[in-house]
Design a protein around this motif. Structure first.
Motif, PDB file in Angstrom:
ATOM      1  N   ARG B  11       0.836  -1.209   0.000  1.00  0.00           N
ATOM      2  CA  ARG B  11       0.000   0.000   0.000  1.00  0.00           C
ATOM      3  C   ARG B  11       0.871   1.261   0.000  1.00  0.00           C
ATOM      4  O   ARG B  11       0.656   2.183  -0.776  1.00  0.00           O
ATOM      5  CB  ARG B  11      -0.917  -0.025   1.234  1.00  0.00           C
ATOM      6  N   ARG B  14       2.678   1.633  -3.319  1.00  0.00           N
ATOM      7  CA  ARG B  14       1.804   2.105  -4.411  1.00  0.00           C
ATOM      8  C   ARG B  14       1.695   3.627  -4.388  1.00  0.00           C
ATOM      9  O   ARG B  14       1.770   4.291  -5.420  1.00  0.00           O
ATOM     10  CB  ARG B  14       0.407   1.481  -4.275  1.00  0.00           C
ATOM     11  N   THR B  21      -2.698   2.665  -8.795  1.00  0.00           N
ATOM     12  CA  THR B  21      -3.938   2.026  -8.322  1.00  0.00           C
ATOM     13  C   THR B  21      -3.732   0.515  -8.178  1.00  0.00           C
ATOM     14  O   THR B  21      -2.786  -0.054  -8.732  1.00  0.00           O
ATOM     15  CB  THR B  21      -5.108   2.264  -9.305  1.00  0.00           C
ATOM     16  N   GLN B  22      -4.639  -0.086  -7.437  1.00  0.00           N
ATOM     17  CA  GLN B  22      -4.572  -1.543  -7.267  1.00  0.00           C
ATOM     18  C   GLN B  22      -4.724  -2.241  -8.623  1.00  0.00           C
ATOM     19  O   GLN B  22      -4.085  -3.253  -8.885  1.00  0.00           O
ATOM     20  CB  GLN B  22      -5.679  -2.008  -6.316  1.00  0.00           C
ATOM     21  N   GLN B  23      -5.563  -1.679  -9.487  1.00  0.00           N
ATOM     22  CA  GLN B  23      -5.780  -2.280 -10.801  1.00  0.00           C
ATOM     23  C   GLN B  23      -4.518  -2.214 -11.649  1.00  0.00           C
ATOM     24  O   GLN B  23      -4.167  -3.174 -12.335  1.00  0.00           O
ATOM     25  CB  GLN B  23      -6.943  -1.575 -11.516  1.00  0.00           C
ATOM     26  N   ALA B  26      -2.177  -4.738 -10.308  1.00  0.00           N
ATOM     27  CA  ALA B  26      -2.661  -6.074 -10.678  1.00  0.00           C
ATOM     28  C   ALA B  26      -2.327  -6.393 -12.124  1.00  0.00           C
ATOM     29  O   ALA B  26      -1.835  -7.485 -12.429  1.00  0.00           O
ATOM     30  CB  ALA B  26      -4.169  -6.151 -10.443  1.00  0.00           C
ATOM     31  N   ASN B  27      -2.571  -5.445 -12.999  1.00  0.00           N
ATOM     32  CA  ASN B  27      -2.277  -5.664 -14.425  1.00  0.00           C
ATOM     33  C   ASN B  27      -0.787  -5.913 -14.657  1.00  0.00           C
ATOM     34  O   ASN B  27      -0.409  -6.785 -15.418  1.00  0.00           O
ATOM     35  CB  ASN B  27      -2.732  -4.465 -15.256  1.00  0.00           C
ATOM     36  N   THR B  32      -5.440 -10.589 -10.518  1.00  0.00           N
ATOM     37  CA  THR B  32      -6.664  -9.792 -10.442  1.00  0.00           C
ATOM     38  C   THR B  32      -6.527  -8.747  -9.328  1.00  0.00           C
ATOM     39  O   THR B  32      -5.697  -8.894  -8.418  1.00  0.00           O
ATOM     40  CB  THR B  32      -7.881 -10.682 -10.137  1.00  0.00           C
ATOM     41  N   ARG B  33      -7.382  -7.722  -9.400  1.00  0.00           N
ATOM     42  CA  ARG B  33      -7.344  -6.679  -8.364  1.00  0.00           C
ATOM     43  C   ARG B  33      -7.718  -7.255  -7.003  1.00  0.00           C
ATOM     44  O   ARG B  33      -7.185  -6.845  -5.977  1.00  0.00           O
ATOM     45  CB  ARG B  33      -8.309  -5.541  -8.738  1.00  0.00           C
ATOM     46  N   ILE B  37      -5.862  -6.819  -3.378  1.00  0.00           N
ATOM     47  CA  ILE B  37      -6.573  -6.411  -2.152  1.00  0.00           C
ATOM     48  C   ILE B  37      -6.308  -7.420  -1.037  1.00  0.00           C
ATOM     49  O   ILE B  37      -6.024  -7.059   0.109  1.00  0.00           O
ATOM     50  CB  ILE B  37      -8.089  -6.289  -2.420  1.00  0.00           C
ATOM     51  N   GLU B  40      -2.643  -7.124   0.150  1.00  0.00           N
ATOM     52  CA  GLU B  40      -2.461  -5.901   0.946  1.00  0.00           C
ATOM     53  C   GLU B  40      -3.057  -6.065   2.333  1.00  0.00           C
ATOM     54  O   GLU B  40      -2.500  -5.603   3.323  1.00  0.00           O
ATOM     55  CB  GLU B  40      -3.150  -4.717   0.247  1.00  0.00           C
TER      56      GLU B  40
END
Lengths: 147, 88
Positions: B11, B14, B21-23, B26-27, B32-33, B37, B40
């Motif tokens: 966190r 980031r 962002t988390q997305q 993830a990418n 996946t997001r 999550i 984290e």
């Protein structure tokens, strides 16, 4: 809610609906029509639970550019759900035969039709456990918003 | 899944990396997001490969992103370890 959760909910709804429908028909045949043991044939309606196999067609994979739909955690949850479902169906299967043995004795016999019920029951227990495990394992986690 | 014994700084990292962002993470890490999550929040311990991929996204080493908080391994088991690390 991701695709695996949607599929689990779909399976659960179809399976429970199938059980309720077939049970209602069996009870109706037994009580209203006084059909006797033939009423158990109403459980044949339980076969509509196979509609849950259409889940992947109902919820197709929609992939956006660069987005991952299934990763190692999803695989781990799917593996655990499958193994829990496997264990519960085995327990159901064995306990059913043990109960039959205790109730009817070594010389007892059961109708061939009841074997279908046992197999159907084991399938039901397996799939419901699999779906519930999937939902519980995903559901326990926080659902934070995007940040 | 149960709380893991793996602490992480994802966190914080980031936000230090232009508020990724988390997305996005993830990418770039190939997951996946929801998995980001879960990691984290300490609800999921990633595989070694994924831990390396996440660390690489931030340009750091794994131990700079993840920290093990569990008990120390038992060193008084009475068995001797050879120089090569093999336990007889």
């Amino acid at each position: 809610m991701n695709r695996q959760q949607k599929l689990a909910w779909f399976n659960l709804v179809i399976l429970v609906f199938s059980l309720l429908l077939s049970s209602t028909v069996v009870i109706w045949m037994a009580v209203v029509l006084k059909a006797g043991p033939i009423a158990l044939s109403g459980f044949g309606l339980f076969a509509i639970c196979l509609l849950h196999l259409l889940g992947p067609a109902v919820f197709p994979k929609k992939r956006k550019a660069g987005q991952v739909l299934f990763d190692e955690r999803d695989a781990e949850i799917a593996r655990r759900a499958l193994s829990y479902g496997d264990v519960t169906s085995n327990v159901f299967f064995v306990s059913t035969f043990v109960c039959a043995l205790l109730a009817l004795g070594f010389e007892g016999s059961v109708r061939v039709a009841s074997l279908g019920l046992i197999i159907g029951g084991a399938y039901f227990v397996s799939k419901v456990t699999e779906s519930l495990t999937t939902l519980i394992l995903y559901g326990r986690e926080r659902t934070d918003g995007q940040d | 899944m149960a709380k893991t014994e793996l602490k992480n700084r994802i966190r914080r990292l980031r936000f230090d990396h232009e508020e990724m962002t988390q997305q996005e993470l993830a990418n770039r890490a190939g997951v996946t997001r929801q998995t980001i999550i879960a990691i984290e929040g300490g609800k999921y311990a990633p595989s070694l490969m994924l831990a390396f991929r996440i660390a690489r996204v931030f340009g750091l080493r794994v131990e700079e992103v993840f920290e093990y908080e569990g008990p120390e391994p038992d060193q008084g088991s009475g068995k001797k370890e050879s120089a090569g690390g093999n336990v007889s």
